[in-house]
Each structure stands twice: as structure tokens, then as C-alpha cells.
Design a protein around this motif. Structure first.
Motif, PDB file in Angstrom:
ATOM      1  N   THR A 261       0.853  -1.182   0.000  1.00 25.77           N
ATOM      2  CA  THR A 261       0.000   0.000   0.000  1.00 25.77           C
ATOM      3  C   THR A 261       0.891   1.235   0.000  1.00 25.77           C
ATOM      4  O   THR A 261       2.106   1.139   0.138  1.00 25.77           O
ATOM      5  CB  THR A 261      -0.897   0.061   1.254  1.00 25.77           C
ATOM      6  OG1 THR A 261      -0.077   0.432   2.383  1.00 25.77           O
ATOM      7  CG2 THR A 261      -1.556  -1.284   1.538  1.00 25.77           C
ATOM      8  N   GLN A 262       0.268   2.414  -0.084  1.00 25.02           N
ATOM      9  CA  GLN A 262       1.042   3.653   0.050  1.00 25.02           C
ATOM     10  C   GLN A 262       1.188   4.060   1.514  1.00 25.02           C
ATOM     11  O   GLN A 262       1.817   5.077   1.821  1.00 25.02           O
ATOM     12  CB  GLN A 262       0.381   4.776  -0.735  1.00 25.02           C
ATOM     13  CG  GLN A 262      -0.953   5.270  -0.165  1.00 25.02           C
ATOM     14  CD  GLN A 262      -1.458   6.535  -0.839  1.00 25.02           C
ATOM     15  OE1 GLN A 262      -0.682   7.346  -1.333  1.00 25.02           O
ATOM     16  NE2 GLN A 262      -2.775   6.699  -0.871  1.00 25.02           N
ATOM     17  N   GLY A 263       0.640   3.270   2.446  1.00 24.53           N
ATOM     18  CA  GLY A 263       0.616   3.637   3.849  1.00 24.53           C
ATOM     19  C   GLY A 263       1.927   4.078   4.457  1.00 24.53           C
ATOM     20  O   GLY A 263       1.961   5.058   5.226  1.00 24.53           O
ATOM     21  N   PRO A 264       3.054   3.399   4.158  1.00 28.79           N
ATOM     22  CA  PRO A 264       4.318   3.841   4.762  1.00 28.79           C
ATOM     23  C   PRO A 264       4.713   5.272   4.395  1.00 28.79           C
ATOM     24  O   PRO A 264       5.539   5.864   5.091  1.00 28.79           O
ATOM     25  CB  PRO A 264       5.335   2.822   4.228  1.00 28.79           C
ATOM     26  CG  PRO A 264       4.518   1.595   3.936  1.00 28.79           C
ATOM     27  CD  PRO A 264       3.201   2.109   3.447  1.00 28.79           C
ATOM     28  N   PHE A 433      -0.498  -1.176 -11.294  1.00 23.05           N
ATOM     29  CA  PHE A 433       0.816  -1.694 -11.676  1.00 23.05           C
ATOM     30  C   PHE A 433       1.487  -0.752 -12.679  1.00 23.05           C
ATOM     31  O   PHE A 433       0.833   0.074 -13.322  1.00 23.05           O
ATOM     32  CB  PHE A 433       0.678  -3.061 -12.361  1.00 23.05           C
ATOM     33  CG  PHE A 433       0.504  -4.232 -11.440  1.00 23.05           C
ATOM     34  CD1 PHE A 433       1.518  -4.628 -10.577  1.00 23.05           C
ATOM     35  CD2 PHE A 433      -0.669  -4.976 -11.460  1.00 23.05           C
ATOM     36  CE1 PHE A 433       1.370  -5.740  -9.756  1.00 23.05           C
ATOM     37  CE2 PHE A 433      -0.833  -6.080 -10.635  1.00 23.05           C
ATOM     38  CZ  PHE A 433       0.195  -6.468  -9.778  1.00 23.05           C
ATOM     39  N   VAL A 434       2.791  -0.925 -12.853  1.00 23.41           N
ATOM     40  CA  VAL A 434       3.506  -0.301 -13.963  1.00 23.41           C
ATOM     41  C   VAL A 434       4.020  -1.422 -14.871  1.00 23.41           C
ATOM     42  O   VAL A 434       4.069  -2.585 -14.485  1.00 23.41           O
ATOM     43  CB  VAL A 434       4.674   0.591 -13.478  1.00 23.41           C
ATOM     44  CG1 VAL A 434       4.159   1.685 -12.561  1.00 23.41           C
ATOM     45  CG2 VAL A 434       5.760  -0.223 -12.788  1.00 23.41           C
ATOM     46  N   VAL A 453      -1.117  -0.379  -3.975  1.00 22.57           N
ATOM     47  CA  VAL A 453      -2.396   0.324  -3.974  1.00 22.57           C
ATOM     48  C   VAL A 453      -2.350   1.578  -3.112  1.00 22.57           C
ATOM     49  O   VAL A 453      -1.454   1.760  -2.285  1.00 22.57           O
ATOM     50  CB  VAL A 453      -3.535  -0.599  -3.489  1.00 22.57           C
ATOM     51  CG1 VAL A 453      -3.732  -1.760  -4.458  1.00 22.57           C
ATOM     52  CG2 VAL A 453      -3.278  -1.115  -2.074  1.00 22.57           C
ATOM     53  N   THR A 454      -3.355   2.429  -3.305  1.00 19.15           N
ATOM     54  CA  THR A 454      -3.456   3.664  -2.528  1.00 19.15           C
ATOM     55  C   THR A 454      -4.148   3.440  -1.186  1.00 19.15           C
ATOM     56  O   THR A 454      -4.117   4.316  -0.317  1.00 19.15           O
ATOM     57  CB  THR A 454      -4.264   4.714  -3.316  1.00 19.15           C
ATOM     58  OG1 THR A 454      -5.537   4.172  -3.657  1.00 19.15           O
ATOM     59  CG2 THR A 454      -3.534   5.113  -4.589  1.00 19.15           C
ATOM     60  N   LEU A 455      -4.761   2.309  -0.989  1.00 20.29           N
ATOM     61  CA  LEU A 455      -5.677   2.058   0.129  1.00 20.29           C
ATOM     62  C   LEU A 455      -4.923   1.922   1.449  1.00 20.29           C
ATOM     63  O   LEU A 455      -4.002   1.119   1.562  1.00 20.29           O
ATOM     64  CB  LEU A 455      -6.491   0.803  -0.178  1.00 20.29           C
ATOM     65  CG  LEU A 455      -7.169   0.943  -1.545  1.00 20.29           C
ATOM     66  CD1 LEU A 455      -7.427  -0.407  -2.162  1.00 20.29           C
ATOM     67  CD2 LEU A 455      -8.428   1.756  -1.429  1.00 20.29           C
ATOM     68  N   MET A 510       3.220  13.822  -7.487  1.00 24.23           N
ATOM     69  CA  MET A 510       3.635  12.422  -7.376  1.00 24.23           C
ATOM     70  C   MET A 510       2.892  11.667  -8.465  1.00 24.23           C
ATOM     71  O   MET A 510       1.933  12.169  -9.046  1.00 24.23           O
ATOM     72  CB  MET A 510       3.333  11.850  -5.988  1.00 24.23           C
ATOM     73  CG  MET A 510       1.871  11.709  -5.643  1.00 24.23           C
ATOM     74  SD  MET A 510       1.078  13.217  -5.091  1.00 24.23           S
ATOM     75  CE  MET A 510       1.915  13.526  -3.557  1.00 24.23           C
ATOM     76  N   GLN A 511       3.313  10.457  -8.716  1.00 25.14           N
ATOM     77  CA  GLN A 511       2.735   9.697  -9.816  1.00 25.14           C
ATOM     78  C   GLN A 511       1.363   9.162  -9.420  1.00 25.14           C
ATOM     79  O   GLN A 511       1.233   8.382  -8.487  1.00 25.14           O
ATOM     80  CB  GLN A 511       3.647   8.524 -10.185  1.00 25.14           C
ATOM     81  CG  GLN A 511       3.178   7.764 -11.409  1.00 25.14           C
ATOM     82  CD  GLN A 511       4.102   6.619 -11.742  1.00 25.14           C
ATOM     83  OE1 GLN A 511       5.115   6.420 -11.103  1.00 25.14           O
ATOM     84  NE2 GLN A 511       3.741   5.867 -12.747  1.00 25.14           N
ATOM     85  N   ALA A 512       0.332   9.591 -10.115  1.00 24.92           N
ATOM     86  CA  ALA A 512      -1.008   9.086  -9.844  1.00 24.92           C
ATOM     87  C   ALA A 512      -1.036   7.570 -10.027  1.00 24.92           C
ATOM     88  O   ALA A 512      -0.364   7.020 -10.905  1.00 24.92           O
ATOM     89  CB  ALA A 512      -2.020   9.747 -10.773  1.00 24.92           C
ATOM     90  N   ALA A 513      -1.811   6.902  -9.205  1.00 27.59           N
ATOM     91  CA  ALA A 513      -1.880   5.443  -9.249  1.00 27.59           C
ATOM     92  C   ALA A 513      -2.942   4.939 -10.224  1.00 27.59           C
ATOM     93  O   ALA A 513      -3.134   3.730 -10.357  1.00 27.59           O
ATOM     94  CB  ALA A 513      -2.173   4.893  -7.851  1.00 27.59           C
ATOM     95  N   PHE A 514      -3.623   5.856 -10.904  1.00 31.16           N
ATOM     96  CA  PHE A 514      -4.729   5.493 -11.788  1.00 31.16           C
ATOM     97  C   PHE A 514      -4.536   6.108 -13.166  1.00 31.16           C
ATOM     98  O   PHE A 514      -3.723   7.009 -13.351  1.00 31.16           O
ATOM     99  CB  PHE A 514      -6.054   5.985 -11.192  1.00 31.16           C
ATOM    100  CG  PHE A 514      -6.318   5.496  -9.798  1.00 31.16           C
ATOM    101  CD1 PHE A 514      -6.877   4.251  -9.580  1.00 31.16           C
ATOM    102  CD2 PHE A 514      -5.986   6.269  -8.696  1.00 31.16           C
ATOM    103  CE1 PHE A 514      -7.109   3.781  -8.305  1.00 31.16           C
ATOM    104  CE2 PHE A 514      -6.220   5.820  -7.412  1.00 31.16           C
ATOM    105  CZ  PHE A 514      -6.782   4.572  -7.212  1.00 31.16           C
ATOM    106  N   GLY A 515      -5.342   5.613 -14.109  1.00 27.48           N
ATOM    107  CA  GLY A 515      -5.361   6.199 -15.443  1.00 27.48           C
ATOM    108  C   GLY A 515      -3.998   6.211 -16.086  1.00 27.48           C
ATOM    109  O   GLY A 515      -3.325   5.180 -16.189  1.00 27.48           O
ATOM    110  N   ASN A 516      -3.558   7.401 -16.515  1.00 27.97           N
ATOM    111  CA  ASN A 516      -2.276   7.551 -17.192  1.00 27.97           C
ATOM    112  C   ASN A 516      -1.119   7.839 -16.240  1.00 27.97           C
ATOM    113  O   ASN A 516      -0.030   8.193 -16.680  1.00 27.97           O
ATOM    114  CB  ASN A 516      -2.373   8.680 -18.236  1.00 27.97           C
ATOM    115  CG  ASN A 516      -3.282   8.307 -19.387  1.00 27.97           C
ATOM    116  OD1 ASN A 516      -3.269   7.176 -19.857  1.00 27.97           O
ATOM    117  ND2 ASN A 516      -4.097   9.248 -19.827  1.00 27.97           N
TER     118      ASN A 516
END
Length: 582
Positions: A261-264, A433-434, A453-455, A510-516
């Protein structure tokens, strides 16, 4: 105390409390209800949770995130001309995680049966008055929904008419979903009647979903619609019970899920900010906003490059990333007079006694990063914001026994592919993913791997006792909002309701985790009433600002008043989040 994204969901949690359930039972009931009412998630999505066990004093992490299916490789998606896996459709789906996560939490830490906890959701699946927000989302996305035959059957009861989606207040029926939930309950009931234990009975329901006739219909229909998920993908997937990561901020232990996750990033931000006198700067002063923005960008740059599934190689250097010494070095990079639009990942490896294997990639990181961004400018369009802040729901619960739960479930939002006659809406989490290790070598798609994930649910303890449970929806803004909520209470002495409603800032650097996966260097969202002198100061430091009425995010939280032995709940005024306490 039961709080979640919708009043009906909170009511389901309160009902379970009244039946003698604990906070885990109530949280599972809220999870089931919000999935059933499509509160920007559904049953085929993913569940991420932190649970405080009052009997052991431990914080438990639940990892019920699905994995990439067989055949989901970087080469597969690149051959289709894609920079990232798709945002929608059957190829966007990881394996369903929420059913397994719910059953696991309930069986190990709850008190009631699956039948009791699923009862409110099953009643809703049989028909409930759909809310305008969901009904209008279906109508808005109906052309995409029509591409998927089973979704069209469920979502568009007025097919061929001017409005094909349900009307607000219309009784929305999901008989296939009801039948699936009934199968789980029947399996549990039969197992109990044959002498199986409570946990064994729930495990049989779990196995029916992931290995039995439900799994067969899931995989048949997913493949029919062009997806990749196979029976073996479902059968081999397991919920993981993990140890969370944590840091100590001024005597408070803050817990987050691991680096899948992005939690850290919140923990890293706190470690950096500990080097500054935030209270002395003043709440939402230009100096405070600037320092907060810079610290978050440094932490999120590390997130974008180093975070990924720890079950796969390479393994993220979390010891170094979370060390106080590393944070102190990162804090020195903050220029108090200017925004740094090229905030790069650092090198945490020396802080865990190792050599960085990705030094050459770091040297060219900014160039590679911006090549993967469609529009590397500071303009925040509505379409970008919709992707960046894509919401789900949040769930927090606590009880008199001492159980505390914080959940950020997601996946399967509208428009969702529905898996055949199961009524299960599928996740769209593959897009996180990338496909190129130059962007993030730790998060390249591979079969069996979990996307980063962002969650990001949160718990905080002080002196070994729960202090607060807090969560929020909102994509990449989640840990930004949660960080500010935490500081509102700890540094600025707000109560929990003031803290969830207070104006926040949002960075898109920062790099969005969705779309483009876009980036917006220097872009800053502020609350509309931000004073002119603060605006001028920030503009002089290089920020490109936009202003919105509500910036707090739909934060939900519980604060523990140990002096008086009471619970204080908060649900922000951002959306329809709602809490019930007794």
C-alpha cells in the motif's frame, strides 16, 4: 461506534452491535452492506484492514488484496499498445479479495456467524431504494456498462428507454448477488450442523467461493468476457495476516499496512516533519503548508519508486526508508523558500547497511518519470482530479471490549464488469501496476503479484492503548488527508470532528496510481477561504494553486478519551459518511 461512507452502511454496523457483535462483526457487516449498495466498491474488490486486539495488545494487518492473474505480464499489456494496464474492463481485474478478507476477519476475530453478519447486506441485495449518487453514476457510465452483458443485466433495468439506469429511490434488486451470498450462508449452516467449529464452517464458505461452484462461474464468465482469471488463480490466492509497519511520532505509535500500500508514505512524512516546529508555524500558515507539501513530496517520491509487493523480488528497502536517520537527511533537502518540482526518490539502502542496486535508474529518474506522464504540467483538470482522487469508502469501528478496526476497502466501482450469474462486480486494480521497471522496479506487473495500492487504513496507539482509528477514501490523496488529520489533532489540539472537517491541502506532485499515472509539479489545491497573503506567499515559492470549497476528504475517525472512558467519532462533511454510537 460504527462509522462508514453511507448512513445505511453505518446502520448495518449498529444493528450488529445491538445483536451482541463486537467491532469486527460490525465492521464486516458495514463492509458487506457498502459492497452491496455499490458505495464506489463491490464484492469483487479488495479489503485492507488494521485490527487492534485488546486481549494481546497487538495491531493485526489484513491483506485481502487480489493478485494479477495468469498471463498478466508486462509484455502482454505492451503488445496491446498500453503504457499501463487498463482502467476498466475484464483485463483490469485482479482476483477478488473482499469475500476472503471478510470471512477471515470474522472467523478469527469476530463473535457472530456469517449468517448473522451478512443479513443486512442480503436484505439489501433483495432490494433497497438506490441512492441518487449511485443511480446517476450508472446512468453516466451506461454506454461502457452495455459492453458487458452481465453488468448490463444488473445495472440497466430500463434498457432501451431514455433513462436506462435505476431512478433515485427505485428499489434496486440484485438477485444473483443474493443467491451467491445465500450459498455462503448455506455452506456455513450445513457445516455447523455437521459438527464443524465456527471457524471451520466459515472456511468451508471461503472455499466454496474460491474453489467451488462460485469460483467456476466467476472464471467461466470472466474468460467469456475476455479476462484472464483462471480457477487456479482463485484457488491459490490466500488472505495474508501480517505485521503492520509503524513509527513513533512524539510518543504516539502510528501503524500502517506494509509497502504493498502507500501507507508507509505517511510514516515517512511524519519522520521528516518531526524535524520541524509545525505548531510554531501555525495551522495552515504559508510556512506550514510549504513544509508539509515538501515533506509529502519527498515521501511520495520514495513511494513511487520503492513500494511494491514484498512477496516478490526485489524487496523494498523499508528498514532504510523508515529510519529516523534517513528522514533527517531527507528533511535537509527542503528549501524553505522554494518548491522543488523535481523531488526525487532518495537512497535508503545505506541506512540499512546495503548498496543500492538501482543507482543508475535513480540518476535518470526525473526524465523517465516525466516521460511516463501524459501532461507534466501543473494544470489540474476535472478528468485528472477524478482519476487522482478516485474514492471508495472507509470503515472504522470500536467497542467497549477494546476491539478497534480501521478498513479501507475498494475495487469494483461503477462501471464494473459483473462476473456472470454471481452478481460479483470485479476489481479495476490492475491499473495500479507499472509495465516498466524504470518507473518502479518493485511494482512491475507479474502473475500472482499484488499491485501497489493507494488504500491505507490507520491506527494510532499511545502508552500501548488505542488513541485513534482513522481512514479516508480518495485515491492518491488518502495519506495526504490522513497525515493532516493526525497533525490537526496532535499538533493543533483539534477534536476529532474539527480535525476531519478542517481545510486540507492536496499535492499532485507524485505519480497518480490510476489512469495515465500523471504528475502535476507544483500543483496545489487549497481551501477557497485561504487568505490572500498566504496565497501570495505560496505563489512566490513556485506553486500553481487552485481552490475548492471542500478539501478535507471524506475522513472517518474514532478518538479514544481515556480520561472519561468514552469514544468520540468523526465523519467529515465532504460526502455522506455517517456514524452511529451507543
Amino acid at each position: 461506534m460504527a462509522i462508514t461512507g453511507k448512513p445505511l452502511g453505518a446502520t448495518a454496523g449498529a444493528m450488529i452491535f445491538q445483536q451482541g457483535g463486537n467491532a469486527v462483526d460490525a465492521a464486516c457487516a458495514m463492509l458487506a452492506a457498502t459492497c452491496t449498495m455499490w458505495d464506489v466498491l463491490s464484492w469483487g474488490g479488495e479489503t485492507q484492514a488494521l485490527i487492534y486486539n485488546p486481549h494481546t495488545g497487538e495491531v493485526i494487518a489484513i491483506n485481502a488484496l487480489g493478485v494479477a492473474p495468469t498471463g498478466a505480464t508486462a509484455e502482454f499489456y505492451k503488445k496491446q499498445g498500453l503504457k499501463f494496464p487498463p482502467s476498466y474492463g475484464p483485463l483490469a481485474a485482479v482476483t477478488p479479495g473482499t469475500p476472503g478478507g471478510l470471512i477471515t476477519m470474522l472467523s478469527k476475530y469476530g463473535k457472530l456467524s456469517l449468517k448473522e453478519v451478512l443479513a443486512p447486506a442480503m436484505e439489501m441485495a433483495n432490494g433497497y431504494p438506490i441512492e441518487a449518487q449511485t443511480a446517476n453514476a450508472i446512468e453516466r457510465d451506461k454506454e461502457m456498462i452495455k459492453e458487458w452483458p452481465y453488468a448490463k443485466k444488473v445495472f440497466l433495468p430500463h434498457l432501451g428507454k431514455e433513462r436506462e439506469a435505476p431512478y433515485a429511490g427505485e428499489i434496486f434488486e440484485q438477485h444473483d448477488l443474493l443467491a451467491t451470498l445465500q450459498k455462503l450462508v448455506d455452506t456455513e449452516t450445513e457445516a455447523l450442523s455437521s459438527g464443524k467449529s465456527r471457524e471451520e464452517a466459515m472456511q468451508e464458505a471461503y472455499d466454496r467461493f474460491y474453489k467451488g461452484d462460485i469460483a467456476e462461474e466467476l472464471t467461466r464468465s470472466i474468460q467469456e468476457q475476455g479476462g484472464l482469471i483462471q480457477m487456479e488463480d482463485l484457488a491459490s490466492w490466500k488472505v495474508k495476516i501480517e505485521s503492520p509497519l509503524h513509527t513513533n511520532y512524539k510518543g504516539i505509535d502510528v501503524y500502517k499496512l506494509q509497502e504493498w500500500t502507500q501507507g508507509p508514505a505517511l510514516l515517512q512524512s511524519l519522520n521528516i516533519l518531526e524535524n520541524f516546529d509545525l505548531k510554531g508555524m501555525g495551522f495552515n500558515s504559508a510556512n506550514y503548508i510549504h513544509t508539509l507539501y515538501q515533506a509529502m513530496n519527498l515521501a511520495f517520491a520514495d513511494r513511487d519508486f520503492y513500494y511494491g509487493d514484498p512477496d516478490f523480488s526485489p524487496k523494498s528497502p523499508m528498514k532504510g526508508l523508515l529510519s529516523k536517520e534517513y528522514a533527517s537527511e531527507r528533511a535537509k533537502l527542503i528549501d524553505k523558500n522554494n518548491n522543488d518540482p523535481w523531488a526525487n526518490p532518495g537512497d535508503p539502502y545505506p541506512f540499512q547497511g546495503e548498496e543500492n542496486p538501482f543507482k543508475s535508474q535513480l540518476e535518470h529518474y526525473s526524465k523517465n518519470y516525466f516521460e511516463y506522464s501524459e501532461n507534466a504540467d501543473a494544470k489540474v483538470s476535472d478528468s485528472f482530479l477524478q482519476d487522482f482522487t478516485a474514492g471508495t469508502t472507509s470503515i472504522v469501528a470500536a467497542d467497549k471490549e477494546g476491539w478497534v478496526v480501521s478498513i479501507t476497502p475498494s475495487g469494483g466501482w461503477i462501471p464494473a464488469v459483473i462476473a456472470g450469474n454471481t452478481g460479483i462486480g470485479l476489481s479495476q486494480r490492475m491499473q495500479s501496476f507499472v509495465l516498466d521497471e524504470e518507473v518502479n522496479p518493485f511494482n512491475v506487473v507479474a502473475p500472482g503479484k499484488r499491485p501497489r495500492v493507494t488504500l491505507t487504513p490507520s491506527l494510532a496507539l499511545k502508552d500501548g492503548k488505542p488513541l485513534m482509528a482513522f481512514a479516508v477514501q480518495g485515491g492518491d490523496t488518502q495519506d495526504q488527508n490522513l497525515l493532516q488529520f493526525f497533525l490537526n489533532m496532535v499538533e493543533f489540539d483539534m477534536n476529532v470532528q474539527q480535525a476531519v472537517e478542517a481545510p486540507n491541502i492536496n499535492s499532485y506532485q507524485m505519480q497518480a496510481a490510476f489512469g495515465n499515472h500523471e504528475i502535476k509539479p507544483g500543483a496545489l489545491t487549497l481551501q477557497s477561504e485561504t487568505p490572500s497573503w498566504v496565497r501570495r506567499d505560496l505563489q512566490n515559492r513556485g506553486y500553481k494553486m487552485d481552490f475548492r470549497e471542500r478539501t478535507s476528504g471524506p475522513i472517518t475517525a474514532i478518538w479514544f478519551d481515556w480520561k472519561h472512558g468514552t469514544l468520540w467519532g468523526g465523519a467529515s462533511n465532504h460526502g455522506e459518511d455517517y456514524g452511529i454510537g451507543w
